[in-house]
Design a protein around this motif. Sequence first.
Motif, mmCIF file in Angstrom:
data_model
loop_
_atom_site.group_PDB
_atom_site.id
_atom_site.type_symbol
_atom_site.label_atom_id
_atom_site.label_comp_id
_atom_site.label_asym_id
_atom_site.label_seq_id
_atom_site.Cartn_x
_atom_site.Cartn_y
_atom_site.Cartn_z
ATOM 1 N N GLY A 21 7.931 -5.983 -23.043
ATOM 2 C CA GLY A 21 8.973 -5.349 -23.853
ATOM 3 C C GLY A 21 8.487 -4.381 -24.915
ATOM 4 O O GLY A 21 9.292 -3.847 -25.682
ATOM 5 N N VAL A 22 7.177 -4.119 -24.978
ATOM 6 C CA VAL A 22 6.643 -3.120 -25.918
ATOM 7 C C VAL A 22 6.836 -1.737 -25.265
ATOM 8 O O VAL A 22 6.622 -1.603 -24.059
ATOM 9 C CB VAL A 22 5.132 -3.393 -26.188
ATOM 10 C CG1 VAL A 22 4.504 -2.292 -27.021
ATOM 11 C CG2 VAL A 22 4.945 -4.759 -26.832
ATOM 12 N N PRO A 23 7.220 -0.697 -26.019
ATOM 13 C CA PRO A 23 7.389 0.614 -25.378
ATOM 14 C C PRO A 23 6.072 1.170 -24.823
ATOM 15 O O PRO A 23 5.000 0.921 -25.390
ATOM 16 C CB PRO A 23 7.885 1.522 -26.516
ATOM 17 C CG PRO A 23 8.285 0.624 -27.621
ATOM 18 C CD PRO A 23 7.537 -0.657 -27.456
ATOM 19 N N GLY A 24 6.169 1.898 -23.736
ATOM 20 C CA GLY A 24 5.000 2.534 -23.140
ATOM 21 C C GLY A 24 5.295 4.000 -22.872
ATOM 22 O O GLY A 24 6.464 4.409 -22.842
ATOM 23 N N ILE A 25 4.235 4.794 -22.705
ATOM 24 C CA ILE A 25 4.414 6.221 -22.380
ATOM 25 C C ILE A 25 3.673 6.511 -21.087
ATOM 26 O O ILE A 25 2.494 6.164 -20.940
ATOM 27 C CB ILE A 25 3.910 7.123 -23.530
ATOM 28 C CG1 ILE A 25 4.691 6.806 -24.818
ATOM 29 C CG2 ILE A 25 4.052 8.612 -23.154
ATOM 30 C CD1 ILE A 25 4.240 7.584 -26.043
ATOM 31 N N VAL A 26 4.370 7.134 -20.155
ATOM 32 C CA VAL A 26 3.800 7.386 -18.832
ATOM 33 C C VAL A 26 4.025 8.848 -18.475
ATOM 34 O O VAL A 26 5.011 9.447 -18.894
ATOM 35 C CB VAL A 26 4.467 6.440 -17.792
ATOM 36 C CG1 VAL A 26 5.953 6.692 -17.647
ATOM 37 C CG2 VAL A 26 3.803 6.527 -16.426
ATOM 38 N N SER A 27 3.096 9.410 -17.722
ATOM 39 C CA SER A 27 3.300 10.771 -17.235
ATOM 40 C C SER A 27 3.084 10.822 -15.732
ATOM 41 O O SER A 27 2.125 10.240 -15.209
ATOM 42 C CB SER A 27 2.305 11.733 -17.895
ATOM 43 O OG SER A 27 2.504 13.037 -17.359
ATOM 44 N N ALA A 28 3.984 11.532 -15.050
ATOM 45 C CA ALA A 28 3.747 11.798 -13.630
ATOM 46 C C ALA A 28 2.592 12.787 -13.534
ATOM 47 O O ALA A 28 2.302 13.522 -14.492
ATOM 48 C CB ALA A 28 4.993 12.391 -13.001
ATOM 49 N N ILE A 29 1.893 12.801 -12.418
ATOM 50 C CA ILE A 29 0.829 13.778 -12.184
ATOM 51 C C ILE A 29 1.212 14.634 -10.973
ATOM 52 O O ILE A 29 2.183 14.329 -10.285
ATOM 53 C CB ILE A 29 -0.552 13.088 -11.992
ATOM 54 C CG1 ILE A 29 -0.489 12.082 -10.832
ATOM 55 C CG2 ILE A 29 -0.977 12.395 -13.273
ATOM 56 C CD1 ILE A 29 -1.836 11.468 -10.493
ATOM 57 N N ASP A 30 0.413 15.694 -10.747
ATOM 58 C CA ASP A 30 0.845 16.622 -9.697
ATOM 59 C C ASP A 30 0.353 16.229 -8.307
ATOM 60 O O ASP A 30 0.000 17.071 -7.502
ATOM 61 C CB ASP A 30 0.421 18.055 -10.047
ATOM 62 C CG ASP A 30 -1.082 18.194 -10.169
ATOM 63 O OD1 ASP A 30 -1.769 17.145 -10.166
ATOM 64 O OD2 ASP A 30 -1.582 19.311 -10.280
ATOM 65 N N SER A 31 0.298 14.932 -8.061
ATOM 66 C CA SER A 31 -0.017 14.448 -6.716
ATOM 67 C C SER A 31 1.077 13.457 -6.339
ATOM 68 O O SER A 31 1.599 12.769 -7.210
ATOM 69 C CB SER A 31 -1.349 13.703 -6.690
ATOM 70 O OG SER A 31 -2.376 14.513 -7.178
ATOM 71 N N ALA A 32 1.391 13.391 -5.052
ATOM 72 C CA ALA A 32 2.492 12.523 -4.636
ATOM 73 C C ALA A 32 2.190 11.823 -3.323
ATOM 74 O O ALA A 32 1.328 12.253 -2.553
ATOM 75 C CB ALA A 32 3.757 13.364 -4.474
ATOM 76 N N ALA A 33 2.918 10.722 -3.113
ATOM 77 C CA ALA A 33 2.890 10.058 -1.805
ATOM 78 C C ALA A 33 4.082 10.588 -1.013
ATOM 79 O O ALA A 33 5.160 10.785 -1.575
ATOM 80 C CB ALA A 33 3.016 8.555 -1.984
ATOM 81 N N ASP A 34 3.871 10.838 0.273
ATOM 82 C CA ASP A 34 4.958 11.284 1.153
ATOM 83 C C ASP A 34 5.173 10.215 2.223
ATOM 84 O O ASP A 34 4.209 9.564 2.657
ATOM 85 C CB ASP A 34 4.579 12.593 1.873
ATOM 86 C CG ASP A 34 4.327 13.725 0.886
ATOM 87 O OD1 ASP A 34 5.003 13.746 -0.157
ATOM 88 O OD2 ASP A 34 3.440 14.561 1.160
ATOM 89 N N ALA A 35 6.431 10.069 2.634
ATOM 90 C CA ALA A 35 6.719 9.101 3.700
ATOM 91 C C ALA A 35 7.667 9.695 4.721
ATOM 92 O O ALA A 35 8.493 10.557 4.392
ATOM 93 C CB ALA A 35 7.332 7.836 3.113
ATOM 94 N N GLU A 36 7.519 9.229 5.959
ATOM 95 C CA GLU A 36 8.477 9.551 7.017
ATOM 96 C C GLU A 36 8.890 8.231 7.657
ATOM 97 O O GLU A 36 8.041 7.339 7.836
ATOM 98 C CB GLU A 36 7.830 10.440 8.082
ATOM 99 C CG GLU A 36 7.610 11.856 7.598
ATOM 100 C CD GLU A 36 6.871 12.721 8.615
ATOM 101 O OE1 GLU A 36 6.536 13.861 8.253
ATOM 102 O OE2 GLU A 36 6.628 12.248 9.751
ATOM 103 N N VAL A 37 10.163 8.100 7.954
ATOM 104 C CA VAL A 37 10.667 6.878 8.578
ATOM 105 C C VAL A 37 11.468 7.263 9.817
ATOM 106 O O VAL A 37 12.305 8.163 9.747
ATOM 107 C CB VAL A 37 11.560 6.087 7.590
ATOM 108 C CG1 VAL A 37 12.321 4.979 8.305
ATOM 109 C CG2 VAL A 37 10.728 5.482 6.466
ATOM 110 N N LYS A 38 11.176 6.582 10.919
ATOM 111 C CA LYS A 38 11.936 6.845 12.142
ATOM 112 C C LYS A 38 12.301 5.516 12.791
ATOM 113 O O LYS A 38 11.432 4.669 12.992
ATOM 114 C CB LYS A 38 11.096 7.699 13.094
ATOM 115 C CG LYS A 38 11.852 8.101 14.317
ATOM 116 C CD LYS A 38 11.429 9.466 14.836
ATOM 117 C CE LYS A 38 12.282 9.892 16.022
ATOM 118 N NZ LYS A 38 13.715 9.856 15.758
ATOM 119 N N LYS A 39 13.601 5.347 13.063
ATOM 120 C CA LYS A 39 14.043 4.124 13.743
ATOM 121 C C LYS A 39 13.549 4.197 15.178
ATOM 122 O O LYS A 39 13.843 5.165 15.873
ATOM 123 C CB LYS A 39 15.579 4.073 13.798
ATOM 124 C CG LYS A 39 16.231 3.755 12.475
ATOM 125 C CD LYS A 39 17.731 3.658 12.629
ATOM 126 C CE LYS A 39 18.387 4.998 12.399
ATOM 127 N NZ LYS A 39 19.824 5.018 12.458
#
Length: 314
Positions: A21-39
């Motif tokens: 419950g203590v506040p935190g500070i977070v930053s996104a970075i310029d890298s990402a995970a990508d996903a594809e889903v197919k039934k």
Amino acid sequence: MGRGSGFGKTILFNEHFVVHGVPGIVSAIDSAADAEVKKNGKGIAVEDTRKGAKGYAEKKRIQQKESIERMLKALNIDPEKVTMRIWLGGNLPGFSGIGASAASSVAIARAMADEFRMDLPDERINEIAYEAEKAYAGTPSGIDNTAATFGGLIWFKRNLSGGPNTIERLSIREPVEIVIGNTGIVANTKAMVAGVGERKKKFPEKYNALFKQAEELAFTARKALEEFDLRKVGKLMNENHRLLQEIEVSCKELDHLVNLAREQGAFGAKLTGGGGGGCMVALTPRKELQEAVATAMEQQGFKVLRTKIGIQKL
Ligand code: PMV
């Protein structure tokens, strides 16, 4: 086929404390995970093509399976009845501590929603990814999936009574270079989070005092970031690392990389994420400083990521 992405992140202030419950500070970075889903096909097959620390995918496989089942349940889909192929990729490496699990959960949740033609708002994607995070972190604060969903720089406070968490977007004048250094040790976030919880119960006086300091530090750090006083931000990161050492989530490899970054002139450095291995982050404004710190780590055989905080979009 359904597609989706999720941001990687670095926690700048108060990992672990944020769970309580203590506040935190977070930053996104310029890298990402990508996903594809197919039934299709039989059961649920996952093809994980992410570049990772050796052993990351193997160590996380069981948790990953549980996380996918949790997401399907949150989407009201019976994991026993559905068949699908999930592909995971993107430029976010599978290092511990940069939100690889949350980023992949957000990417998969978005890709599933796309494949099942559900039009879900980001708030809902964030809730589904939070369910998935429980498989990786036990009692996650929600900070990782929030950064992975929304991106940018975020002030986060967990609501311990189960109500909505506080999520506030912070803005800084311009993105700032950082270096993320990887110890190469695949850490178990779940065990690290549980360990802090146990010690907090066992040594209430010591821990309450440390948690109070972490809380005050969060407010000072927010102000320093908003005023773009990077020297001060760096000093506060150093101070935050000291608190993290006191709650026993650092390790000698993390301390080594933190010291190396400071010796090379980083404005500040600390562990980032669950600790016990995984990654550290150094504040290195301007390309030259970033390069000096990154190269020093690489020369000793560590893998690094050169990126920025305060980026709003990929
Ligand atoms: O190691 P990561 O990237 O999963 O980050 C964990 C952050 C913690 O604060 C330790 C746990 C949490 O859920 O906030």
